[in-house]
Design a protein around this motif. Structure first.
Motif, PDB file in Angstrom:
ATOM      1  N   ALA A 109      -1.433  23.183   8.062  1.00 24.00           N
ATOM      2  CA  ALA A 109      -0.949  22.549   6.831  1.00 24.00           C
ATOM      3  C   ALA A 109       0.141  21.535   7.148  1.00 24.00           C
ATOM      4  CB  ALA A 109      -0.418  23.622   5.877  1.00 24.00           C
ATOM      5  N   TYR A 110       1.007  21.901   8.072  1.00 24.74           N
ATOM      6  CA  TYR A 110       2.083  20.978   8.466  1.00 24.74           C
ATOM      7  C   TYR A 110       1.486  19.731   9.109  1.00 24.74           C
ATOM      8  CZ  TYR A 110       6.025  19.059  11.063  1.00 24.74           C
ATOM      9  OH  TYR A 110       6.966  18.204  11.573  1.00 24.74           O
ATOM     10  N   ARG A 136       3.549  17.585  18.068  1.00 25.65           N
ATOM     11  CA  ARG A 136       2.965  18.427  17.012  1.00 25.65           C
ATOM     12  C   ARG A 136       1.997  17.612  16.171  1.00 25.65           C
ATOM     13  NH1 ARG A 136       6.595  22.521  15.117  1.00 25.65           N
ATOM     14  NH2 ARG A 136       6.707  21.559  13.094  1.00 25.65           N
ATOM     15  N   ARG A 184       7.475  34.122  19.006  1.00 21.91           N
ATOM     16  CA  ARG A 184       6.263  34.456  18.248  1.00 21.91           C
ATOM     17  C   ARG A 184       5.531  35.599  18.954  1.00 21.91           C
ATOM     18  NH1 ARG A 184       4.770  29.488  15.672  1.00 21.91           N
ATOM     19  NH2 ARG A 184       2.884  30.523  14.970  1.00 21.91           N
ATOM     20  N   ASN A 214       1.915  11.634   6.014  1.00 21.18           N
ATOM     21  CA  ASN A 214       3.227  11.006   5.826  1.00 21.18           C
ATOM     22  C   ASN A 214       3.464   9.916   6.862  1.00 21.18           C
ATOM     23  OD1 ASN A 214       3.733  12.826   3.790  1.00 21.18           O
ATOM     24  ND2 ASN A 214       5.191  14.073   4.949  1.00 21.18           N
ATOM     25  N   ARG A 263      13.786   7.887   2.825  1.00 23.24           N
ATOM     26  CA  ARG A 263      12.975   8.951   3.414  1.00 23.24           C
ATOM     27  C   ARG A 263      13.797   9.826   4.347  1.00 23.24           C
ATOM     28  NH1 ARG A 263       9.272  10.495   0.680  1.00 23.24           N
ATOM     29  NH2 ARG A 263       7.951  11.183   2.403  1.00 23.24           N
ATOM     30  N   ARG A 310      -0.147  17.435   6.503  1.00 22.12           N
ATOM     31  CA  ARG A 310       0.802  16.728   5.646  1.00 22.12           C
ATOM     32  C   ARG A 310       1.556  15.659   6.435  1.00 22.12           C
ATOM     33  NH1 ARG A 310       4.954  17.879   1.459  1.00 22.12           N
ATOM     34  NH2 ARG A 310       3.968  19.850   0.935  1.00 22.12           N
ATOM     35  N   VAL A 311       1.985  16.030   7.647  1.00 24.85           N
ATOM     36  CA  VAL A 311       2.796  15.090   8.419  1.00 24.85           C
ATOM     37  C   VAL A 311       1.949  13.907   8.908  1.00 24.85           C
ATOM     38  CG1 VAL A 311       4.100  14.832  10.574  1.00 24.85           C
ATOM     39  CG2 VAL A 311       4.570  16.737   9.025  1.00 24.85           C
ATOM     40  N   MET A 321       9.081  22.322   5.130  1.00 25.35           N
ATOM     41  CA  MET A 321       8.025  21.712   4.318  1.00 25.35           C
ATOM     42  C   MET A 321       7.600  22.673   3.214  1.00 25.35           C
ATOM     43  SD  MET A 321       4.245  20.397   5.474  1.00 25.35           S
ATOM     44  CE  MET A 321       3.357  21.926   5.185  1.00 25.35           C
ATOM     45  N   ASP A 350       9.483  12.706   6.030  1.00 21.39           N
ATOM     46  CA  ASP A 350       8.111  12.517   6.503  1.00 21.39           C
ATOM     47  C   ASP A 350       7.697  13.602   7.486  1.00 21.39           C
ATOM     48  OD1 ASP A 350       7.430  10.220   5.038  1.00 21.39           O
ATOM     49  OD2 ASP A 350       8.585   8.967   6.411  1.00 21.39           O
ATOM     50  N   SER A 351       8.618  13.995   8.338  1.00 20.17           N
ATOM     51  CA  SER A 351       8.264  14.979   9.372  1.00 20.17           C
ATOM     52  C   SER A 351       8.928  16.332   9.149  1.00 20.17           C
ATOM     53  CB  SER A 351       8.680  14.455  10.749  1.00 20.17           C
ATOM     54  OG  SER A 351      10.091  14.338  10.798  1.00 20.17           O
ATOM     55  N   TYR A 352       9.840  16.403   8.166  1.00 21.54           N
ATOM     56  CA  TYR A 352      10.592  17.634   7.867  1.00 21.54           C
ATOM     57  C   TYR A 352      11.448  18.072   9.045  1.00 21.54           C
ATOM     58  CZ  TYR A 352       7.008  17.148   4.433  1.00 21.54           C
ATOM     59  OH  TYR A 352       6.188  16.603   3.502  1.00 21.54           O
ATOM     60  N   ASP A 356       7.929  23.274   9.654  1.00 21.81           N
ATOM     61  CA  ASP A 356       6.917  23.939   8.816  1.00 21.81           C
ATOM     62  C   ASP A 356       7.567  24.685   7.665  1.00 21.81           C
ATOM     63  OD1 ASP A 356       6.089  24.026  11.808  1.00 21.81           O
ATOM     64  OD2 ASP A 356       4.193  24.108  10.710  1.00 21.81           O
ATOM     65  N   ASP A 380      -1.375  26.607  15.496  1.00 22.66           N
ATOM     66  CA  ASP A 380      -1.120  27.154  16.826  1.00 22.66           C
ATOM     67  C   ASP A 380       0.374  27.405  16.974  1.00 22.66           C
ATOM     68  OD1 ASP A 380       0.102  24.767  17.453  1.00 22.66           O
ATOM     69  OD2 ASP A 380      -1.466  24.072  18.808  1.00 22.66           O
ATOM     70  N   LEU A 381       0.797  27.630  18.225  1.00 23.09           N
ATOM     71  CA  LEU A 381       2.193  27.998  18.454  1.00 23.09           C
ATOM     72  C   LEU A 381       3.157  26.905  18.011  1.00 23.09           C
ATOM     73  CD1 LEU A 381       2.471  29.728  21.917  1.00 23.09           C
ATOM     74  CD2 LEU A 381       3.257  30.576  19.713  1.00 23.09           C
ATOM     75  N   ARG A 382       2.697  25.662  18.016  1.00 21.30           N
ATOM     76  CA  ARG A 382       3.638  24.566  17.773  1.00 21.30           C
ATOM     77  C   ARG A 382       3.745  24.192  16.311  1.00 21.30           C
ATOM     78  NH1 ARG A 382       1.309  22.970  22.615  1.00 21.30           N
ATOM     79  NH2 ARG A 382       2.752  23.520  24.284  1.00 21.30           N
ATOM     80  N   ALA A 383       2.694  24.375  15.547  1.00 22.96           N
ATOM     81  CA  ALA A 383       2.749  23.997  14.137  1.00 22.96           C
ATOM     82  C   ALA A 383       1.577  24.607  13.398  1.00 22.96           C
ATOM     83  CB  ALA A 383       2.720  22.474  13.996  1.00 22.96           C
ATOM     84  N   THR A 384       1.711  24.629  12.070  1.00 28.96           N
ATOM     85  CA  THR A 384       0.594  25.088  11.256  1.00 28.96           C
ATOM     86  C   THR A 384      -0.332  23.910  10.962  1.00 28.96           C
ATOM     87  OG1 THR A 384       1.803  24.608   9.233  1.00 28.96           O
ATOM     88  CG2 THR A 384       2.020  26.836  10.122  1.00 28.96           C
TER      89      THR A 384
END
Lengths: 750, 284
Positions: free
Chosen positions: B267-268, B197, A663, B275, A422, B271-272, A742, A618-620, A739, B261-265
């Motif tokens: 979808a991420y 996250r 951002r 996992n 992994r 999935r995580v 992934m 697993d966490s990318y 992200d 949000d600012l730290r992650a989507t």
């Protein structure tokens, strides 16, 4: 490191303890915020909250108590409402229209910071919204456009002959310089109607000229003085002209010293960033990976005002073909406007953006042809005698292959986990070049001046070049001490103060050591000749055989007099002695601005980087295991500081590669805190192995070229290449956040 | 102005209760200050702060003890206290692990377990562990004490079950029994001083080839730190294995509600979280 007093002569090439180090480590160094001026007020900035709008109303809330507060708008500006730089498009305070969020509209000064904070909320601003553009590819306003070609007539044929045509689009985002000390200045009005401006900055004369234009002051009534500066990285190249203007306007209106110190959030939101870029490559390649020809299109997002975009763009455009031979190519480069805070200088200055693109494109070419990417680099790397895309014949100090070979040899084998694990490991390489000094005719136009003045025990260095953490004071002292033949502690370096030092130009472009250091060494040699002749005359001797070595004038082996005796007598008989020299560009280095052709830089630094990564499927998340770099800097004046520059730049580049992403929403910066704008911590910094290559440059002082920006160029593409090696995913955009990785991986790789 | 906000510093619970009994408008409790001071500095919600009750020196709330299979952690126990505690290492080593991953040393020295709980951020690092561990929070005030299960404490985004006149006093956690494990992973992008996250904690034991006593909680995937009951149910009584893990993952997917949000989507995070669940379960 040995202590300075234990060192033998021959400071250049040794690593004495940095001269500014102890004060900084012990907390004795006084940064701008540590200074208090009698009667000083604090200044704050009223900023726009919209990205593009007409200002319909800007006034103070009559219900608020404004007593004791000074309020400044554009109407209070005595000179021109312009932040002096390349173009005159950026106002010091917006008058009718705002073009980005966080744009300065008005200023308030007062003795109490909490009350100022309240007052900020009582400035009433009304806007009439105008359409805003945030996508650089959708922008129709072009700040600058360059197009250049090499052997354009052969490009079509190259695509016909090509075994393969490889295309790719590569993108990079904003990056914040994140100097430890935020922007900070204090403007002190003088009884003569003039002004002294103290501040954290890279380029005192930029600020000087900006204040002259804003306030209509002549040279005699203005002094800009650099205070101890906690980092710059380009972020204090042009922005200090803005904040200095603000403090000066408040100081003139209130008649009191006014200090402005940005908080971190204001600094991140409002000041300049690295330009985001979109770079398209279309390349004709032979089956063996040889580059036959190509087209490169670059779009830089300049933000709302021009600032330094044209010169960032020219450096980006010249570096875009990478450290490779191109029989023919065409480069089209634009810097465009968007309604985001203006982007400006950041270590690398356009080159990291376009070098990321070409390096990823080399990876793509290698993958499509089934070749080893290192071999593709080796096959195409520039060699001595080759001609660059701007038509420059590389006459000397070309080390692309040497750097690549040194890194490949040091990297050794990579241990990989078993199939199906992994956590995947991979290794990536990059090869880059970086032009030393100003681009094109910049140095010729600038005519930098620097010098030394005689002191009873040695000399004082006079230059506007600033110590911003990179070691300027130490390397200047080393070069001057050697040229003059005195101990290191006999050299002092004057505080950069525009009323006292000549204009040696801005502290940018990896030019300080090579250009200004060389000029200083020349001035110190002239001083040594002058004093030798005087010593020969005073103490008897053949002037051509008298020289100062180790702080003693000798004729051959015969001692004439110690330096202090000669200097003391010279000062007594002739008064102060100041030798200021002007930088002269090496002969035969010719650049044509109109045609964008010729010798873009007098010489280039070269670097290869290998990065090993571990990617967690697993966490990318990507963890950097190790970085190996080989850098040809010509000559490491101070090998420890030089390696420090490379290590620091490498970590900064790794942050850009994996973490740092600014951002926006509707042009407003969202992550203006260290909690949300992440930079690498010590735990994220991998072991870095730094190999210094010293392939001397004939016209550089002691052979030195530039090093400051070089380490920003190579690590990011090496990380992306290593991720590609580990996972099979080519992520064409920085930063490679989990992200983004992934999304690029789709489902798990086999 | 910030300087105008009254601050009352107390040294005992009795003094604290006396202040709470007055029910001052906009009362905020200050423990280590690692969240509140940051909010004040950034002027977040400043206008809603009317009075600050500083309990940092209430030493009776700063304790960590293991007694008859119950780990008691006072609300003012700092992360440093947790990571240095023999009791924590013996009873619930994951709590020491998470304390080590919070912030920098300065934060670990000032930040408290009670502060992390009462700040009630869905990203609070200790919260999934407390819920998965089966913690009970003991809260008290001038009207007396009561006990609230950890998963009942977080009622909505950054809202707790505490009444305006109540303080969190301590957490009580059942120590791991022989054969039992509590495993945890925080995914936080960079290797130190990172805000989570996504995070997940699993407490369970495997007896005769079957999962027993499964408790699972997740952070950053819902408005509150979430006890994942459907995921627990999917595993309870079944054996470890790819099919069971896939079923658990599907159940988790159905009960989390991550956002962008600012730290992650979102979808991420989705999935995580899946996992990491599979990764943690594979350790049993």
């Amino acid at each position: 490191m040995r202590r300075a007093e234990d060192m033998p002569q021959g400071w250049v090439g040794s690593s004495p303890v940095r001269l500014d180090g102890l004060d900084k480590v012990l907390g004795r160094a006084r940064y701008l915020d540590d200074l208090t001026f009698p009667g000083q007020l604090w200044g704050r900035t009223v900023r726009s909250t919209v990205a593009h709008a007409r200002i319909v109303r800007l006034e103070r809330d009559p219900a608020f108590d404004w007593s004791g507060l000074t309020f400044v708008t554009a109407a209070d500006i005595p000179g021109e409402n312009v932040v002096q730089l390349i173009e005159s498009d950026q106002p010091c305070l917006a008058r009718d229209v705002v073009r980005h969020c966080h744009e300065p509209l008005a200023l308030i000064a007062g003795p109490d910071r909490e009350r100022l904070e309240e007052a900020l909320a009582h400035v009433l601003v009304e806007y009439e919204p105008l359409p805003a553009v945030f996508d650089p590819l959708a922008s129709t306003q072009i700040f600058k456009h360059y197009a250049y070609e090499r052997e354009a007539g052969r490009i079509d044929e190259a695509f016909v002959r090509a075994a393969r045509v490889v295309e790719g689009r590569y993108r990079v985002g904003h990056q914040e310089q994140l100097y430890i000390e935020p922007n900070a200045v204090c403007a002190v009005p003088r009884p003569d109607g003039g002004l002294s401006l103290h501040g954290s900055m890279q380029c005192p004369f930029y600020v000087h000229r900006a204040l002259q234009r804003l306030l209509g002051l002549d040279d005699d009534r203005l002094a800009v003085i650099q205070t101890v500066t906690g980092g710059g990285f380009g972020g204090k190249e042009d922005y200090p002209s803005m904040i200095a203007g603000h403090a000066a306007l408040l100081a003139r209106k209130s008649g009191r010293p006014v200090k402005i110190v940005y908080g971190r959030a204001e600094d991140i939101a409002a000041t300049t960033k690295r330009h985001p870029a979109v770079v398209d490559h279309r390349t004709a390649v032979a089956a063996d990976g040889t580059l036959l020809g190509g087209e490169i299109r670059i779009v830089l997002d300049g933000g709302a005002y021009c600032t330094l975009s044209p010169v960032v763009l020219s450096r980006g455009a010249i570096h875009a073909p990478g450290a490779y031979r191109w029989p023919c190519c065409r480069v089209d480069a634009r810097a465009v406007a968007t309604n985001t805070p203006p982007n400006g200088a950041f270590r690398g200055f356009g080159a990291p953006q376009t070098l990321f693109a070409i390096e990823m494109h080399i990876e793509k070419i290698a993958r499509e042809l089934g070749l080893d990417p290192v071999e593709v680099r080796r096959r195409n790397a520039l060699r001595e005698g080759d001609v660059t895309a701007t038509g420059q014949r590389l006459r000397e100090s070309v080390s692309a292959l040497a750097a690549l070979d040194a890194v490949a040899a040091r990297a050794g084998p990579l241990e990989r986990p078993p199939r199906g694990a992994r956590k995947r490991r991979g290794r990536g390489f990059s090869l880059v070049w970086h032009g030393a000094g100003f681009t094109g005719s910049g140095e010729v136009k600038l005519k930098a001046r620097a010098g030394v003045e005689l002191t009873p025990n040695g000399c004082r260095v006079l230059a506007a070049s600033t110590e911003i953490g990179q070691g300027t004071v130490t390397v200047f002292s080393q070069m001057v001490a050697d040229a003059l033949g005195v101990p290191l502690d006999a050299v002092e370096v004057a505080v950069p103060d525009t009323s006292r030092v000549p204009d040696s130009g801005p502290t940018v472009a990896s030019r300080t050591c090579m250009v200004v250091g060389g000029t200083l060494a020349g001035a110190a040699r002239a001083l040594e000749r002058r004093l030798s002749a005087f010593a020969a005359e005073s103490f008897g001797g053949d002037p051509s055989r008298v020289a100062c070595r180790g702080g003693v004038f000798r004729e051959g082996a015969r001692v004439l007099a110690p330096y202090s005796v000669v200097a003391g007598r010279h000062l007594a008989e002739h008064g102060p002695l100041r030798i200021v020299e002007q930088y002269s560009h090496p002969p035969g280095i010719v650049w044509d601005d109109d045609e964008f052709r010729g010798d873009a830089y007098p010489v280039y630094a070269w670097a290869a980087t290998a990065v090993d990564v571990e990617v967690d499927l697993d966490s990318y998340e990507t963890r950097i295991l190790r970085a190996v770099t080989a850098s040809d800097v010509g000559k490491a004046i101070h090998p420890v500081l030089c390696a420090g520059q490379i290590e620091g730049g490498t970590v900064q580049a790794l942050g850009w590669a994996l973490l740092e992403e600014l951002r926006h929403r509707d042009g407003r910066v969202l992550n203006d805190r260290l909690q949300t704008y992440l930079i690498p911590t010590a735990l994220d910094a991998p072991p870095i192995e730094t190999i210094l290559i010293e392939n001397g440059y004939r016209h550089g002082p002691y052979g030195a070229k530039g090093v400051g920006e070089l380490p920003m160029d190579g690590p990011a593409p090496a990380v992306a290449a290593a991720i590609l090696d580990a996972t099979g995913a080519l992520v064409p955009e920085l930063p490679i956040t989990p992200d983004r990785l992934m999304a690029a991986l789709g489902k798990d790789p086999a | 102005m910030i300087a105008d906000i009254p601050v009352t510093s107390v040294r005992s619970l009795d003094e604290a209760y006396a202040v709470l009994a007055r029910r001052a408008a906009g009362l905020r409790v200050l423990a280590g200050g690692t969240d509140l001071m940051v909010q004040i500095q950034a002027r977040v919600g400043l206008e809603r702060i009317g009075h600050i009750l500083d309990i940092w020196k209430v030493s009776e709330l700063r304790h960590v003890t293991l007694d008859g299979g119950t780990l008691r952690v006072g609300a003012l126990a700092t992360y440093t206290d947790l990571l240095r505690s023999e009791a924590v290492r013996a009873a619930l080593p994951a709590l020491a692990q998470v304390a080590r991953e919070v912030g920098a040393w300065a934060i670990q020295n000032r930040g408290t377990l009670g502060g992390n709980v009462c700040n009630a951020s869905p990203a609070g690092d200790t919260l999934p562990i407390l819920i998965a561990a089966g913690a009970t929070f003991v809260v008290g005030g001038p009207r007396g004490e009561r006990r609230i299960a950890a998963e009942e404490f977080f009622v909505a985004y950054r809202k707790t079950a505490l009444a305006a006149d109540e303080l969190l006093l301590r957490a009580e956690l059942p120590a791991l029994a022989p054969g039992e494990r509590l495993v945890y992973r925080k995914v936080g992008t960079r290797r130190a001083q990172s805000i989570s996250r996504a995070s997940l904690a699993v407490r369970a034991r495997v007896e005769a080839g079957a999962f027993r006593g499964v408790r699972i909680a997740a952070g950053c995937v819902a408005p509150v730190p979430l006890r994942c009951r459907a995921t627990e149910a999917a595993l309870e009584g079944g054996g470890p294995g790819a099919a069971a893990f896939a079923a658990a993952r599907a159940a988790l997917d159905g009960e989390i509600r991550p956002i962008d949000d600012l730290r992650a989507t979102a979808a991420y995070r989705r999935r995580v979280a899946g996992n990491v669940l599979e990764q943690l379960l594979a350790a049993f």
